[in-house]
Write an enzyme that holds these catalytic residues in place. Sequence first.
Site: not given
Ligand code: AMP
Length: 210
Positions: A13, A88, A123, A156, A167
Amino acid sequence: MKLILLGAPGAGKGTQADILCKELNIPTISTGNILRAAIKNGTPVGMQAEAYMKAGKLVPDEIIIDIIHDRVAEADCAEGYILDGVPRTIAQAEALEKAGIVFDDVISIEISDETIMERMTGRRVCEHCGTSYHLVAVPPKTPGVCDKCGGKLVQRHDDEPETVKHRLEVYHKETEPLKDFYAKRGLLKSVENQPTVAATSQAILHALGR
Ligand code: AMP
Protein backbone atom coordinates in the site's frame (compact mmCIF):
# COMPACT_ATOMS: atom_id res chain seq x y z
CA MET A 1 -10.24 12.17 -5.99
CA LYS A 2 -10.60 10.63 -2.55
CA LEU A 3 -9.20 7.15 -2.44
CA ILE A 4 -8.67 4.40 0.14
CA LEU A 5 -5.97 1.75 -0.32
CA LEU A 6 -6.90 -1.44 1.50
CA GLY A 7 -4.76 -4.54 1.81
CA ALA A 8 -2.85 -6.66 4.29
CA PRO A 9 0.28 -5.31 5.98
CA GLY A 10 3.02 -5.79 3.39
CA ALA A 11 0.62 -5.77 0.42
CA GLY A 12 2.46 -2.74 -0.96
CA LYS A 13 0.00 0.00 0.00
CA GLY A 14 2.76 2.46 0.95
CA THR A 15 4.75 1.81 -2.23
CA GLN A 16 1.67 2.12 -4.44
CA ALA A 17 0.49 5.22 -2.58
CA ASP A 18 3.87 6.89 -3.30
CA ILE A 19 3.42 6.19 -7.03
CA LEU A 20 -0.28 7.06 -7.21
CA CYS A 21 0.06 10.36 -5.35
CA LYS A 22 2.52 11.56 -8.02
CA GLU A 23 0.36 10.23 -10.84
CA LEU A 24 -2.83 11.78 -9.44
CA ASN A 25 -1.17 14.84 -7.86
CA ILE A 26 -2.80 14.43 -4.46
CA PRO A 27 -1.18 13.72 -1.06
CA THR A 28 -1.02 10.37 0.70
CA ILE A 29 -2.15 10.18 4.29
CA SER A 30 -0.52 7.22 6.03
CA THR A 31 -1.56 6.81 9.66
CA GLY A 32 1.38 4.42 10.15
CA ASN A 33 3.86 7.13 9.04
CA ILE A 34 2.09 9.82 11.07
CA LEU A 35 2.20 7.60 14.18
CA ARG A 36 5.87 6.65 13.65
CA ALA A 37 6.73 10.36 13.35
CA ALA A 38 4.74 11.08 16.53
CA ILE A 39 6.68 8.38 18.41
CA LYS A 40 10.00 9.72 17.14
CA ASN A 41 9.06 13.26 18.22
CA GLY A 42 7.80 12.05 21.62
CA THR A 43 4.38 13.71 21.24
CA PRO A 44 1.43 12.70 23.50
CA VAL A 45 -0.13 10.76 20.58
CA GLY A 46 3.19 9.00 19.99
CA MET A 47 3.47 8.01 23.64
CA GLN A 48 -0.06 6.58 23.60
CA ALA A 49 0.49 4.67 20.34
CA GLU A 50 3.95 3.18 20.87
CA ALA A 51 3.12 0.04 22.90
CA TYR A 52 0.28 -0.96 20.54
CA MET A 53 2.46 -0.58 17.47
CA LYS A 54 5.41 -2.52 18.87
CA ALA A 55 3.07 -5.42 19.63
CA GLY A 56 1.50 -5.33 16.15
CA LYS A 57 -1.85 -4.31 17.67
CA LEU A 58 -4.17 -1.63 16.38
CA VAL A 59 -4.00 1.82 17.94
CA PRO A 60 -7.38 2.86 19.46
CA ASP A 61 -9.89 4.19 16.93
CA GLU A 62 -10.33 7.60 18.65
CA ILE A 63 -6.66 8.46 18.18
CA ILE A 64 -6.81 7.52 14.49
CA ILE A 65 -10.01 9.44 13.77
CA ASP A 66 -8.59 12.61 15.37
CA ILE A 67 -5.48 12.31 13.20
CA ILE A 68 -7.49 11.93 9.98
CA HIS A 69 -9.98 14.62 10.87
CA ASP A 70 -7.19 17.19 11.32
CA ARG A 71 -5.14 16.04 8.33
CA VAL A 72 -7.90 16.10 5.68
CA ALA A 73 -8.76 19.67 6.72
CA GLU A 74 -5.30 20.89 5.59
CA ALA A 75 -5.04 22.93 2.38
CA ASP A 76 -3.15 20.31 0.32
CA CYS A 77 -6.08 17.88 0.69
CA ALA A 78 -8.58 20.16 -1.05
CA GLU A 79 -8.40 18.26 -4.38
CA GLY A 80 -8.39 14.81 -2.76
CA TYR A 81 -6.08 12.35 -1.03
CA ILE A 82 -5.08 8.73 -0.75
CA LEU A 83 -5.59 7.02 2.60
CA ASP A 84 -2.95 4.35 3.23
CA GLY A 85 -3.56 2.06 6.20
CA VAL A 86 -6.78 3.69 7.32
CA PRO A 87 -9.60 2.87 7.95
CA ARG A 88 -8.50 -0.38 9.60
CA THR A 89 -11.76 -1.32 11.36
CA ILE A 90 -15.48 -1.04 10.65
CA ALA A 91 -15.70 1.39 13.59
CA GLN A 92 -13.13 3.68 11.89
CA ALA A 93 -15.00 3.50 8.57
CA GLU A 94 -18.27 4.37 10.28
CA ALA A 95 -16.65 7.24 12.20
CA LEU A 96 -15.22 8.69 8.96
CA GLU A 97 -18.64 8.50 7.32
CA LYS A 98 -20.23 10.16 10.34
CA ALA A 99 -17.66 12.98 10.12
CA GLY A 100 -18.71 13.53 6.48
CA ILE A 101 -15.43 12.13 5.10
CA VAL A 102 -16.51 10.12 2.04
CA PHE A 103 -14.65 8.41 -0.81
CA ASP A 104 -14.81 7.98 -4.59
CA ASP A 105 -13.01 4.63 -4.79
CA VAL A 106 -11.68 1.92 -2.52
CA ILE A 107 -8.89 -0.23 -3.95
CA SER A 108 -8.13 -3.54 -2.25
CA ILE A 109 -4.74 -5.04 -3.12
CA GLU A 110 -5.13 -8.84 -3.01
CA ILE A 111 -2.11 -10.94 -2.02
CA SER A 112 -1.56 -14.23 -0.17
CA ASP A 113 -0.28 -14.41 3.41
CA GLU A 114 2.62 -16.61 2.21
CA THR A 115 3.85 -13.97 -0.24
CA ILE A 116 3.62 -11.36 2.50
CA MET A 117 5.68 -13.38 4.98
CA GLU A 118 8.41 -13.74 2.33
CA ARG A 119 8.26 -10.09 1.48
CA MET A 120 8.33 -8.51 4.91
CA THR A 121 11.83 -9.69 5.78
CA GLY A 122 13.19 -7.51 2.95
CA ARG A 123 11.32 -4.35 3.81
CA ARG A 124 13.25 -1.28 5.01
CA VAL A 125 11.95 2.18 5.85
CA CYS A 126 13.65 5.55 6.14
CA GLU A 127 13.77 6.44 9.83
CA HIS A 128 13.63 10.12 8.87
CA CYS A 129 10.89 10.48 6.20
CA GLY A 130 9.14 7.09 6.29
CA THR A 131 9.69 6.16 2.61
CA SER A 132 9.52 2.36 2.08
CA TYR A 133 12.08 0.27 0.21
CA HIS A 134 12.60 -3.42 -0.39
CA LEU A 135 16.02 -5.05 -0.60
CA VAL A 136 15.00 -6.90 -3.79
CA ALA A 137 11.88 -5.24 -5.26
CA VAL A 138 12.51 -1.53 -4.56
CA PRO A 139 16.17 -1.14 -3.55
CA PRO A 140 17.57 2.30 -2.67
CA LYS A 141 20.28 3.69 -4.98
CA THR A 142 22.84 3.46 -2.14
CA PRO A 143 22.38 0.52 0.27
CA GLY A 144 21.03 1.66 3.65
CA VAL A 145 20.42 5.26 2.55
CA CYS A 146 17.10 6.93 1.61
CA ASP A 147 17.03 8.23 -2.00
CA LYS A 148 14.74 11.09 -1.02
CA CYS A 149 16.29 12.57 2.12
CA GLY A 150 19.56 10.70 2.80
CA GLY A 151 18.09 9.25 6.03
CA LYS A 152 19.12 5.86 7.43
CA LEU A 153 17.08 2.82 6.32
CA VAL A 154 15.99 0.51 9.12
CA GLN A 155 13.84 -2.59 9.62
CA ARG A 156 10.63 -1.85 11.48
CA HIS A 157 10.20 -3.71 14.81
CA ASP A 158 6.78 -4.76 13.61
CA ASP A 159 8.23 -6.40 10.46
CA GLU A 160 9.76 -9.21 12.52
CA PRO A 161 8.19 -12.63 11.63
CA GLU A 162 6.14 -13.24 14.82
CA THR A 163 4.73 -9.73 14.74
CA VAL A 164 3.93 -10.00 11.03
CA LYS A 165 1.97 -13.21 11.74
CA HIS A 166 -0.02 -11.40 14.40
CA ARG A 167 -0.62 -8.37 12.16
CA LEU A 168 -1.97 -10.68 9.43
CA GLU A 169 -4.41 -12.20 11.93
CA VAL A 170 -5.51 -8.71 12.95
CA TYR A 171 -5.92 -7.79 9.26
CA HIS A 172 -8.17 -10.78 8.49
CA LYS A 173 -10.29 -10.24 11.60
CA GLU A 174 -10.55 -6.45 11.83
CA THR A 175 -9.75 -4.94 8.43
CA GLU A 176 -10.83 -7.45 5.79
CA PRO A 177 -14.56 -6.97 6.66
CA LEU A 178 -14.13 -3.44 5.24
CA LYS A 179 -14.15 -4.97 1.75
CA ASP A 180 -17.76 -5.97 2.29
CA PHE A 181 -18.55 -2.60 3.90
CA TYR A 182 -17.35 -0.68 0.82
CA ALA A 183 -18.65 -3.27 -1.68
CA LYS A 184 -22.14 -2.59 -0.31
CA ARG A 185 -21.58 1.10 -1.07
CA GLY A 186 -20.51 0.24 -4.62
CA LEU A 187 -16.97 1.57 -4.09
CA LEU A 188 -14.79 -1.55 -3.89
CA LYS A 189 -12.35 -2.45 -6.65
CA SER A 190 -10.16 -5.50 -6.05
CA VAL A 191 -6.77 -5.58 -7.73
CA GLU A 192 -4.53 -8.66 -7.72
CA ASN A 193 -0.93 -8.08 -6.66
CA GLN A 194 1.27 -8.35 -9.79
CA PRO A 195 4.83 -9.65 -10.16
CA THR A 196 6.26 -6.12 -10.30
CA VAL A 197 5.49 -2.85 -8.53
CA ALA A 198 4.93 -1.11 -11.89
CA ALA A 199 2.45 -3.76 -13.06
CA THR A 200 0.46 -3.42 -9.84
CA SER A 201 0.35 0.38 -10.27
CA GLN A 202 -0.92 -0.11 -13.82
CA ALA A 203 -3.62 -2.51 -12.59
CA ILE A 204 -4.73 0.04 -9.97
CA LEU A 205 -4.83 2.91 -12.47
CA HIS A 206 -6.79 0.69 -14.85
CA ALA A 207 -9.30 -0.11 -12.08
CA LEU A 208 -9.64 3.64 -11.49
CA GLY A 209 -10.39 4.13 -15.20
CA ARG A 210 -7.10 5.99 -15.89
P1 AMP B 1 1.23 0.54 8.87
O1 AMP B 1 2.42 1.40 8.64
O2 AMP B 1 0.00 1.03 8.15
O3 AMP B 1 1.49 -0.92 8.64
O4 AMP B 1 0.86 0.68 10.44
C1 AMP B 1 1.77 0.28 11.44
C2 AMP B 1 1.06 0.17 12.77
O5 AMP B 1 0.50 1.44 13.13
C3 AMP B 1 -0.12 -0.79 12.82
O6 AMP B 1 0.27 -2.13 13.05
C4 AMP B 1 -0.93 -0.21 13.97
O7 AMP B 1 -0.35 -0.52 15.21
C5 AMP B 1 -0.76 1.28 13.76
N1 AMP B 1 -1.80 1.84 12.85
C6 AMP B 1 -1.62 2.45 11.64
N2 AMP B 1 -2.79 2.83 11.09
C7 AMP B 1 -3.74 2.44 11.95
C8 AMP B 1 -5.16 2.52 11.97
N3 AMP B 1 -5.85 3.07 10.95
N4 AMP B 1 -5.82 1.99 13.04
C9 AMP B 1 -5.18 1.44 14.07
N5 AMP B 1 -3.84 1.31 14.13
C10 AMP B 1 -3.12 1.81 13.09
